[in-house]
Enzyme design. Structure first.
Site, PDB file in Angstrom:
ATOM      1  N   TYR A 124     -10.950   8.547  -1.259  1.00 35.78           N
ATOM      2  CA  TYR A 124     -11.699   8.629  -2.517  1.00 35.78           C
ATOM      3  C   TYR A 124     -12.229  10.030  -2.787  1.00 35.78           C
ATOM      4  O   TYR A 124     -13.089  10.215  -3.633  1.00 35.78           O
ATOM      5  CB  TYR A 124     -12.859   7.627  -2.502  1.00 35.78           C
ATOM      6  CG  TYR A 124     -12.424   6.181  -2.628  1.00 35.78           C
ATOM      7  CD1 TYR A 124     -11.101   5.803  -2.468  1.00 35.78           C
ATOM      8  CD2 TYR A 124     -13.343   5.188  -2.921  1.00 35.78           C
ATOM      9  CE1 TYR A 124     -10.701   4.492  -2.568  1.00 35.78           C
ATOM     10  CE2 TYR A 124     -12.954   3.854  -3.024  1.00 35.78           C
ATOM     11  CZ  TYR A 124     -11.632   3.516  -2.844  1.00 35.78           C
ATOM     12  OH  TYR A 124     -11.244   2.209  -2.951  1.00 35.78           O
ATOM     13  N   LYS A 171      -7.473   2.489  11.459  1.00 41.74           N
ATOM     14  CA  LYS A 171      -6.025   2.340  11.625  1.00 41.74           C
ATOM     15  C   LYS A 171      -5.559   3.553  12.426  1.00 41.74           C
ATOM     16  O   LYS A 171      -4.616   4.264  12.047  1.00 41.74           O
ATOM     17  CB  LYS A 171      -5.391   2.281  10.217  1.00 41.74           C
ATOM     18  CG  LYS A 171      -3.954   1.854  10.176  1.00 41.74           C
ATOM     19  CD  LYS A 171      -3.744   0.364  10.271  1.00 41.74           C
ATOM     20  CE  LYS A 171      -2.278   0.067  10.481  1.00 41.74           C
ATOM     21  NZ  LYS A 171      -1.971  -1.338  10.715  1.00 41.74           N
ATOM     22  N   ASP A 204      -6.152  -4.248   9.740  1.00 43.91           N
ATOM     23  CA  ASP A 204      -5.398  -5.441   9.318  1.00 43.91           C
ATOM     24  C   ASP A 204      -5.795  -6.661  10.152  1.00 43.91           C
ATOM     25  O   ASP A 204      -6.023  -7.750   9.611  1.00 43.91           O
ATOM     26  CB  ASP A 204      -3.877  -5.196   9.360  1.00 43.91           C
ATOM     27  CG  ASP A 204      -3.421  -4.327  10.518  1.00 43.91           C
ATOM     28  OD1 ASP A 204      -4.294  -3.869  11.289  1.00 43.91           O
ATOM     29  OD2 ASP A 204      -2.214  -4.098  10.666  1.00 43.91           O
ATOM     30  N   ASP A 228     -14.419  -0.326   0.955  1.00 45.16           N
ATOM     31  CA  ASP A 228     -14.422  -0.866  -0.409  1.00 45.16           C
ATOM     32  C   ASP A 228     -13.770  -2.257  -0.399  1.00 45.16           C
ATOM     33  O   ASP A 228     -14.312  -3.229  -0.941  1.00 45.16           O
ATOM     34  CB  ASP A 228     -13.635   0.102  -1.308  1.00 45.16           C
ATOM     35  CG  ASP A 228     -13.858  -0.179  -2.782  1.00 45.16           C
ATOM     36  OD1 ASP A 228     -14.661  -1.074  -3.100  1.00 45.16           O
ATOM     37  OD2 ASP A 228     -13.223   0.489  -3.608  1.00 45.16           O
TER      38      ASP A 228
END
Ligand code: NAI
Length: 337
Positions: A124, A171, A204, A228
């Protein structure tokens, strides 16, 4: 001592839900001077800017604000007002406590967790460009400074609020450098807080675990994009954005807000549910160390929803905004406030 708080009623249902929350907070007797400002669509039509400078000046001076939802004007050239607020005031920590409200039927009955999201960087950062026609690049910025700052914020919050465990979500198996740095910073800060368990999970797997066995989580710490998405997923586990509170916090100030939008379809009809903003108000009172008032409102809100079953239409009830508000105030009196 009186607290001076910037109040931004906002657009659509904003004025209805903020006046409901102000009414309930004032009924606790906590001394507050509200410094009210227009922002959003109305400010755009009046002043040509949805976030006029006087709003920012007021938040900088008071260091605290309560904000209703703001309509983001559709069309080019307008950054989201919420994003601008966060960037301009460097409100780097997004805080979203996610808890069941007793009496509201949801898939899991006993959730109580807190999602902390880094608000200023990651994907972002807004650094995107077209390399050649048909190929674009969007840069994910992760810095040691911001990752350490948000990790420390999460551990400090955990210590203050008696939380037991923080799980850093990442991740780093694929994004070894960027998410790897985020995770390293978390691991470097963790030993300073030996009483708080620190672990980590891949994003995930976290999403799957959240919908299957969310009770295993206490606090989640995430970079911007994962935060988010996962914070809305978490809100959905307890009834959605109409229920959960939100805050954006930095060194220069803190903005407590409704996380839902301005709901133009029901604006002005007396149907809006002020619960989400009320929960943000409770969070704000705790931030101001007005814990007694915060606890009283929380108990009264739960009592009104669960025992008296006074609810607005979105929660399956028939109460108007005002009827619900007055029922919470009456519950506060009943419970000894
Ligand atoms: P929305 O959240 O305003 O509405 C979605 C649905 O939920 C509507 O059916 C609405 O009636 C209902 N709803 C939302 N809040 C409610 C409440 N407190 N009580 C009862 N029902 C409620 O989302 P939408 O329609 O996508 O966005 C409308 C405007 O809000 C847009 O301009 C958007 O940019 C802005 N927005 C602002 C946010 C903020 O200021 N934090 C967050 C999300 C959207």
């Amino acid at each position: 001592m009186s607290h001076k708080i910037t109040l931004i009623p906002g657009d659509g249902i904003g004025p209805e839900i903020t006046s409901a929350v102000v009414r309930i907070i004032e009924a606790t007797g906590v001394a507050i001077e509200w410094d009210s400002y227009i922002a959003g669509a109305e400010a755009l039509s009046r002043y040509g800017d949805p976030l006029p400078e006087n709003v920012l000046e007021s938040i900088r001076a008071n260091k605290i604000a309560l904000k209703g939802p703001l309509t983001t004007p559709v069309g080019k050239g307008f950054a989201s007002v919420n994003v601008r607020l966060r960037k301009t005031l460097d409100l780097y920590a997004n805080l979203r406590p996610v808890r069941n409200i007793p009496g509201l039927v949801t898939p899991f009955g006993d959730l109580n967790m807190v999602v902390v999201r880094e608000n200023t960087e990651g994907l972002y950062s807004g650094i995107e460009h077209e390399v050649i026609p048909g190929v674009v690049e969007s840069l994910k910025i992760i810095t040691e400074k911001a990752s350490t700052r948000i990790a420390r914020y999460a551990f400090e919050y955990a210590r203050r609020e008696g939380r037991k465990k923080i799980t850093a979500i990442h991740k780093a198996n694929i994004m070894k450098l960027s998410d790897g740095l985020f995770l390293d910073c978390f691991r470097k800060v963790a030993p300073e807080y030996p009483e708080i368990e620190a672990d980590d999970k891949i994003v995930d797997n976290t999403c799957m675990q959240l919908v299957m066995r969310p009770q295993q989580f206490d606090m989640l710490l995430l970079e911007n994009l994962y935060g988010d998405i996962v914070s809305d997923l978490a809100a959905g586990l307890v009834g959605g954005l109409g229920i959960v509170p939100g805050a954006n916090i930095g060194e220069l100030g803190a903005v407590f807000e409704a996380v839902h939008g301005s709901a133009p379809d029901i604006a002005g009809k007396g149907l809006a549910n002020p619960t989400a903003l009320l929960q943000s108000g409770i969070l704000m009172l705790r931030y101001l160390d007005e814990r007694k008032a915060a606890d009283l409102i929380e108990r009264a809100m739960i009592y009104t929803l669960a025992e008296k079953k006074v609810r607005t239409r979105d929660l399956g009830g028939t109460a108007s905004t005002t009827e619900y508000t007055e029922a919470v105030v009456a519950s506060m009196r009943e419970l000894g406030g």
